[in-house]
Design a protein around this motif. Structure first.
Motif, PDB file in Angstrom:
ATOM      1  N   ASN A  85      41.877  39.760  45.339  1.00  0.00           N
ATOM      2  CA  ASN A  85      42.009  41.212  45.641  1.00  0.00           C
ATOM      3  C   ASN A  85      43.440  41.485  45.436  1.00  0.00           C
ATOM      4  O   ASN A  85      44.272  40.828  45.291  1.00  0.00           O
ATOM      5  CB  ASN A  85      41.227  41.724  46.773  1.00  0.00           C
ATOM      6  N   GLN A  86      43.810  42.784  45.543  1.00  0.00           N
ATOM      7  CA  GLN A  86      44.732  43.374  45.364  1.00  0.00           C
ATOM      8  C   GLN A  86      46.015  43.045  46.220  1.00  0.00           C
ATOM      9  O   GLN A  86      47.116  42.503  46.210  1.00  0.00           O
ATOM     10  CB  GLN A  86      45.092  44.909  45.377  1.00  0.00           C
ATOM     11  N   GLU A  87      45.469  42.964  47.592  1.00  0.00           N
ATOM     12  CA  GLU A  87      46.298  42.491  48.735  1.00  0.00           C
ATOM     13  C   GLU A  87      46.907  40.910  48.401  1.00  0.00           C
ATOM     14  O   GLU A  87      47.937  40.662  48.446  1.00  0.00           O
ATOM     15  CB  GLU A  87      45.764  42.615  50.258  1.00  0.00           C
ATOM     16  N   SER A  88      45.754  39.991  48.188  1.00  0.00           N
ATOM     17  CA  SER A  88      46.143  38.717  48.032  1.00  0.00           C
ATOM     18  C   SER A  88      46.999  38.532  46.849  1.00  0.00           C
ATOM     19  O   SER A  88      47.848  37.666  46.869  1.00  0.00           O
ATOM     20  CB  SER A  88      44.698  37.730  48.016  1.00  0.00           C
ATOM     21  N   LEU A  90      49.268  40.672  45.583  1.00  0.00           N
ATOM     22  CA  LEU A  90      50.579  40.927  45.993  1.00  0.00           C
ATOM     23  C   LEU A  90      51.432  40.162  47.079  1.00  0.00           C
ATOM     24  O   LEU A  90      52.422  39.756  46.773  1.00  0.00           O
ATOM     25  CB  LEU A  90      50.535  42.446  46.831  1.00  0.00           C
ATOM     26  N   ARG A  91      50.417  39.334  47.880  1.00  0.00           N
ATOM     27  CA  ARG A  91      51.091  38.380  48.746  1.00  0.00           C
ATOM     28  C   ARG A  91      51.516  37.116  48.020  1.00  0.00           C
ATOM     29  O   ARG A  91      52.440  36.610  48.170  1.00  0.00           O
ATOM     30  CB  ARG A  91      50.143  38.087  49.846  1.00  0.00           C
ATOM     31  N   GLN A  92      50.795  36.844  46.846  1.00  0.00           N
ATOM     32  CA  GLN A  92      51.021  35.654  46.085  1.00  0.00           C
ATOM     33  C   GLN A  92      52.258  36.022  45.239  1.00  0.00           C
ATOM     34  O   GLN A  92      53.190  35.082  45.072  1.00  0.00           O
ATOM     35  CB  GLN A  92      49.858  35.298  45.001  1.00  0.00           C
TER      36      GLN A  92
END
Length: 231
Positions: A85-88, A90-92
């Motif tokens: 998803n977008q959160e994962s 961005l974290r990556q």
């Protein structure tokens, strides 16, 4: 002419946002089609928008239903294995950017300490260096001394195994006769230049107090060490 980099942010102007949507939607559908053809895979696309009453699908509603059915038949683990998803995402990206920054800082720090080391070999003092600088300089000198010793050992082993080669003869011709000694059938060439540099670096190591060195990467996983640049 190179394409201008687009800022990834919400387009506030309604007409510009609608025009961008139509242009990007067409390009996305084309890319999905190319991916399916070039890689021989099953793919589908479903796009909902406030500008159309019905979602747009590719390749067709029946084709989309076929791909989704195959996906639902997979186990839950297989379905979510590569899902992001977008959160994962961005974290990556943030993690990757931090790693690149850390690597670049380490390279810059090593180059900086290498310059300090070369300046010290020419006689420049170390009085303006703090403990972190001395720590990193000590690690760099120690690393170079080990590398020099390793190369000397390799050259000695090669000389002992191959005897007096043409390369050894050429090297012997470049040094004064008093620097050449004969031991059995082997020639050993004693070069004063590199040894002088080694001795100089060793003296610098003695000035820095080697027993206090932590080495490059005084930080790493231990947050109490000196240097945050090196792992």
């Amino acid at each position: 002419m190179t394409r201008k980099k687009v800022k990834l942010a919400f387009i506030t102007n309604d007409s510009a946002r609608k025009a961008t949507f139509k242009k990007r939607k067409k390009g996305l559908m084309k890319k999905v089609s190319e991916l399916s053809t070039l890689c021989d895979i099953e793919a589908c696309a479903i796009i909902y928008s406030p500008y159309d009453s019905q979602p747009e699908t590719w390749p067709s509603p029946a084709g989309v239903q076929h791909v989704l059915t195959k996906f639902r038949d997979l186990s839950e683990m297989e379905q979510t294995k590569k899902m992001m998803n977008q959160e994962s995402f961005l974290r990556q990206r943030i993690t990757k950017a931090n790693e690149q920054l850390k690597k670049q800082c380490k390279e810059n720090r090593e180059k900086e300490m290498t310059q300090v080391m070369y300046q010290s070999l020419t006689g420049k003092g170390l009085h303006n260096l703090n403990m972190v600088d001395l720590n990193d300089l000590g690690w760099l000198i120690d690393h170079n001394l080990k590398d020099i010793s390793k190369r000397i050992d390799e050259l000695n082993k090669g000389s002992n195994s191959q005897g007096f080669s043409a390369a050894a003869a050429a090297a012997a011709a470049m040094v004064p006769p008093e620097a050449v000694t004969r031991s059995g059938e082997n020639l050993q060439v004693e070069r004063p230049g590199p040894q002088t540099n080694v001795d100089t670096m060793q003296r610098i190591m003695d000035m820095i107090s080697p027993q206090e060195h932590v080495g490059f990467g005084g930080f790493g996983d231990d947050a109490l060490n000196f240097n945050a640049f090196f792992p």
